[in-house]
Design an enzyme around this catalytic site. Structure first.
Site, PDB file in Angstrom:
ATOM      1  N   SER A 294      30.731  32.142  42.875  1.00  0.00           N
ATOM      2  CA  SER A 294      30.944  33.073  41.725  1.00  0.00           C
ATOM      3  C   SER A 294      32.040  32.537  40.830  1.00  0.00           C
ATOM      4  O   SER A 294      31.803  32.656  39.572  1.00  0.00           O
ATOM      5  CB  SER A 294      31.020  34.626  42.071  1.00  0.00           C
ATOM      6  OG  SER A 294      32.070  34.693  42.783  1.00  0.00           O
TER       7      SER A 294
ATOM      8  N   ASN B 229      33.351  44.925  45.192  1.00  0.00           N
ATOM      9  CA  ASN B 229      33.598  43.643  45.851  1.00  0.00           C
ATOM     10  C   ASN B 229      34.686  43.436  46.971  1.00  0.00           C
ATOM     11  O   ASN B 229      34.506  42.887  48.039  1.00  0.00           O
ATOM     12  CB  ASN B 229      33.558  42.577  44.734  1.00  0.00           C
ATOM     13  CG  ASN B 229      33.423  40.859  45.330  1.00  0.00           C
ATOM     14  OD1 ASN B 229      32.480  40.667  45.672  1.00  0.00           O
ATOM     15  ND2 ASN B 229      34.576  40.621  45.170  1.00  0.00           N
TER      16      ASN B 229
ATOM     17  N   SER C 290      49.217  39.600  47.658  1.00  0.00           N
ATOM     18  CA  SER C 290      49.934  39.309  46.401  1.00  0.00           C
ATOM     19  C   SER C 290      51.085  39.943  46.242  1.00  0.00           C
ATOM     20  O   SER C 290      51.393  40.996  46.626  1.00  0.00           O
ATOM     21  CB  SER C 290      48.969  39.510  45.295  1.00  0.00           C
ATOM     22  OG  SER C 290      49.479  39.453  44.028  1.00  0.00           O
TER      23      SER C 290
ATOM     24  N   TYR D 171      42.642  45.305  40.382  1.00  0.00           N
ATOM     25  CA  TYR D 171      42.962  44.078  41.319  1.00  0.00           C
ATOM     26  C   TYR D 171      44.062  44.397  42.225  1.00  0.00           C
ATOM     27  O   TYR D 171      43.701  44.074  43.472  1.00  0.00           O
ATOM     28  CB  TYR D 171      42.950  42.862  40.490  1.00  0.00           C
ATOM     29  CG  TYR D 171      43.665  41.419  41.071  1.00  0.00           C
ATOM     30  CD1 TYR D 171      43.170  40.775  42.044  1.00  0.00           C
ATOM     31  CD2 TYR D 171      45.137  41.421  40.913  1.00  0.00           C
ATOM     32  CE1 TYR D 171      43.615  39.826  42.675  1.00  0.00           C
ATOM     33  CE2 TYR D 171      45.794  40.392  41.616  1.00  0.00           C
ATOM     34  CZ  TYR D 171      45.184  39.742  42.516  1.00  0.00           C
ATOM     35  OH  TYR D 171      45.598  38.825  43.264  1.00  0.00           O
TER      36      TYR D 171
ATOM     37  N   LYS E 251      44.484  44.798  46.763  1.00  0.00           N
ATOM     38  CA  LYS E 251      45.447  44.153  47.713  1.00  0.00           C
ATOM     39  C   LYS E 251      46.145  45.131  48.355  1.00  0.00           C
ATOM     40  O   LYS E 251      46.327  44.980  49.585  1.00  0.00           O
ATOM     41  CB  LYS E 251      46.334  43.088  47.006  1.00  0.00           C
ATOM     42  CG  LYS E 251      45.506  42.147  46.170  1.00  0.00           C
ATOM     43  CD  LYS E 251      44.872  41.119  47.009  1.00  0.00           C
ATOM     44  CE  LYS E 251      44.108  39.954  46.343  1.00  0.00           C
ATOM     45  NZ  LYS E 251      43.322  39.293  47.176  1.00  0.00           N
TER      46      LYS E 251
HETATM   47  C1  UD1 Z   1      49.136  37.718  37.890  1.00  0.00           C
HETATM   48  C2  UD1 Z   1      48.851  38.974  38.662  1.00  0.00           C
HETATM   49  C3  UD1 Z   1      49.039  38.384  40.213  1.00  0.00           C
HETATM   50  C4  UD1 Z   1      48.048  37.700  40.467  1.00  0.00           C
HETATM   51  C5  UD1 Z   1      48.369  36.373  39.566  1.00  0.00           C
HETATM   52  C6  UD1 Z   1      47.173  35.213  39.979  1.00  0.00           C
HETATM   53  C7  UD1 Z   1      50.132  41.056  37.760  1.00  0.00           C
HETATM   54  C8  UD1 Z   1      51.455  41.734  37.661  1.00  0.00           C
HETATM   55  N1  UD1 Z   1      50.228  39.765  38.524  1.00  0.00           N
HETATM   56  O1  UD1 Z   1      50.483  37.332  38.110  1.00  0.00           O
HETATM   57  O2  UD1 Z   1      48.892  39.761  40.853  1.00  0.00           O
HETATM   58  O3  UD1 Z   1      48.104  37.523  41.877  1.00  0.00           O
HETATM   59  O4  UD1 Z   1      48.137  36.728  38.346  1.00  0.00           O
HETATM   60  O5  UD1 Z   1      46.065  35.624  39.483  1.00  0.00           O
HETATM   61  O6  UD1 Z   1      49.080  41.814  37.678  1.00  0.00           O
HETATM   62  N2  UD1 Z   1      51.982  33.959  30.143  1.00  0.00           N
HETATM   63  C9  UD1 Z   1      51.870  33.612  29.001  1.00  0.00           C
HETATM   64  N3  UD1 Z   1      51.017  33.088  28.159  1.00  0.00           N
HETATM   65  C10 UD1 Z   1      49.750  32.787  28.830  1.00  0.00           C
HETATM   66  C11 UD1 Z   1      49.581  33.351  30.227  1.00  0.00           C
HETATM   67  C12 UD1 Z   1      50.734  33.876  30.728  1.00  0.00           C
HETATM   68  O7  UD1 Z   1      53.047  33.516  28.197  1.00  0.00           O
HETATM   69  O8  UD1 Z   1      48.694  32.625  28.300  1.00  0.00           O
HETATM   70  C13 UD1 Z   1      52.912  34.532  30.845  1.00  0.00           C
HETATM   71  C14 UD1 Z   1      52.838  36.082  31.713  1.00  0.00           C
HETATM   72  O9  UD1 Z   1      53.415  36.777  30.642  1.00  0.00           O
HETATM   73  C15 UD1 Z   1      53.766  35.930  32.808  1.00  0.00           C
HETATM   74  C16 UD1 Z   1      53.906  34.215  33.227  1.00  0.00           C
HETATM   75  O10 UD1 Z   1      53.090  33.672  32.081  1.00  0.00           O
HETATM   76  O11 UD1 Z   1      55.144  36.049  32.558  1.00  0.00           O
HETATM   77  C17 UD1 Z   1      52.755  34.274  34.377  1.00  0.00           C
HETATM   78  O12 UD1 Z   1      51.627  34.799  34.020  1.00  0.00           O
HETATM   79  P1  UD1 Z   1      50.171  34.565  34.997  1.00  0.00           P
HETATM   80  O13 UD1 Z   1      50.269  33.044  35.544  1.00  0.00           O
HETATM   81  O14 UD1 Z   1      49.131  35.304  34.609  1.00  0.00           O
HETATM   82  O15 UD1 Z   1      50.574  35.397  36.309  1.00  0.00           O
HETATM   83  P2  UD1 Z   1      51.207  36.787  36.731  1.00  0.00           P
HETATM   84  O16 UD1 Z   1      51.031  37.799  35.586  1.00  0.00           O
HETATM   85  O17 UD1 Z   1      52.656  36.696  37.192  1.00  0.00           O
END
Ligand code: UD1
Length: 334
Positions: A34, A99, A124, A149, A153
């Site tokens: 998926s 799921n 996580s 989500y 966990k």
């Molecule tokens: C999230 C989830 C975590 C999950 C992980 C992988 C939460 C709190 N955390 O982690 O449980 O296991 O994803 O799916 O829900 N960022 C940007 N720009 C972007 C994308 C991200 O600035 O386009 C920043 C975010 O604000 C964050 C960091 O990059 O500070 C990491 O983000 P991301 O990779 O999405 O992971 P988490 O949010 O830490």
């Protein structure tokens, strides 16, 4: 060991299958594709020289699982298969709970029928919730999350812990991942989500490949040294090796154990972007935008327990993570 890997065609699952095969185990993949591609199995074969057994199967399909357990004497399972998009889970809570929980129930029921007692769970750092101070330690109360989500966990950790109380000869290792990034050195495996990526590194990869215009950094006014969020990024191959160590640990043990898998260091979004530029000689376009709902300013792991119990420590540098991520994104974009 014969190890059933649910979600074994996915990002972390596929890297773990490679490490299992390299260590001499038999990996049996169950994946419904998926959010993964069937050719991952070919790529694993190219890397390791061994083709893992692959079943295209939804883990909620209990009769399908019974057939797999009948065909192979399964010694342990590593359960990756799950829906994992945080934002989507807020919009579709029912699908996420159904799921992620049902697949766990189906696995536990079939494991019981077939006498399989080793369960490695893909948890996580989100289970630490918004109120614990960092670095996160395993003994902190981990009973919160900020999305459906994340709650799945928390709930699955609880279900496994209760199951162990009722079945003291069972072993469940709850691996709490921090932020896995990077890709296999072959460039054949990596994080290649469907649609526009939610997570930072796959988004950076698409910008670097010219498929997306620019990165938006979510928030520049956090109480951190440079105003952007800090996370504990770890190389996906280190994370995969952590599963191997958890399997060795579980082999002769009983009970439930929660263990962080992180480096113990936090770095900011801006620092990661700069490291990516330096490692790959690039100048990634970005803007600082508003904060994203639900993001925490900063967290990282206390990595001591993994070191003491599993003999595991992350070895790859941030530069390794950035270089391998780009090598994969470059190929994936073709
Ligand atoms: C999230 C989830 C975590 C999950 C992980 C992988 C939460 C709190 N955390 O982690 O449980 O296991 O994803 O799916 O829900 N960022 C940007 N720009 C972007 C994308 C991200 O600035 O386009 C920043 C975010 O604000 C964050 C960091 O990059 O500070 C990491 O983000 P991301 O990779 O999405 O992971 P988490 O949010 O830490």
């Amino acid at each position: 060991m014969n190890v059933l890997v649910t979600g074994g065609a996915g990002y972390i699952g596929s890297h773990t299958v490679v490490e299992l095969i390299n260590a001499g185990h038999n990996a049996i993949i169950v994946d419904d594709l998926s959010n993964a591609k069937a050719d991952v199995v070919d790529r694993i074969q190219t890397i390791t020289g061994t083709r893992p057994v692959f079943y295209e199967l939804d883990c909620k399909n209990i009769d399908g699982l019974r057939s797999v357990f009948s065909a192979h004497k399964i010694d342990a399972i590593i359960h990756f298969a799950a829906f994992k998009a945080v934002g989507e889970s807020v919009k579709k809570p029912l699908q996420y709970y159904r799921n992620n929980l049902d697949s766990t129930f189906a696995l536990l029921e079939v494991m019981e029928e077939f006498g399989c007692k080793k369960f490695i769970f893909s948890s996580s750092a989100t289970v630490y919730g918004p109120n614990n101070p960092h670095p996160y330690k395993e003994e902190m109360p981990a009973i919160q999350s900020s999305s459906p989500y994340g709650w799945t966990k928390v709930m699955i950790e609880r279900i496994l812990t209760d199951y162990v109380t009722a079945h003291p000869d069972f072993c469940a290792v709850l691996l709490r991942y921090f932020n896995p990034i990077g890709a296999h050195e072959s460039g054949l495996l990596g994080d290649d989500p469907n649609g526009i990526p939610n997570n930072l590194m796959p988004y950076i990869g698409r910008v670097a490949a010219g498929q997306l215009e620019k990165l938006t950094i979510f928030g520049g006014d956090y109480p951190t040294p440079d105003g952007t969020c800090q996370r504990d990024y770890l190389h996906v191959v280190d994370l995969a090796v952590g599963h191997l160590k958890a399997l060795e640990f579980a082999k002769d043990r009983e009970g439930a154990e929660a263990i962080n898998l992180g480096t113990g260091n936090g770095i900011s979004v801006l620092e990661l972007v700069n490291a990516f530029n330096k490692a790959n000689d690039m100048d990634l376009p970005y803007v600082i935008g508003p904060r994203r709902d639900g993001d925490l300013p900063a967290f990282w792991a206390d990595a001591e327990k993994a070191k003491n119990l599993l003999g595991w420590e992350a070895t790859h540098t941030v530069e390794d993570m950035c270089r391998s991520a780009w090598q994969f994104a470059k190929n994936a974009g073709k």
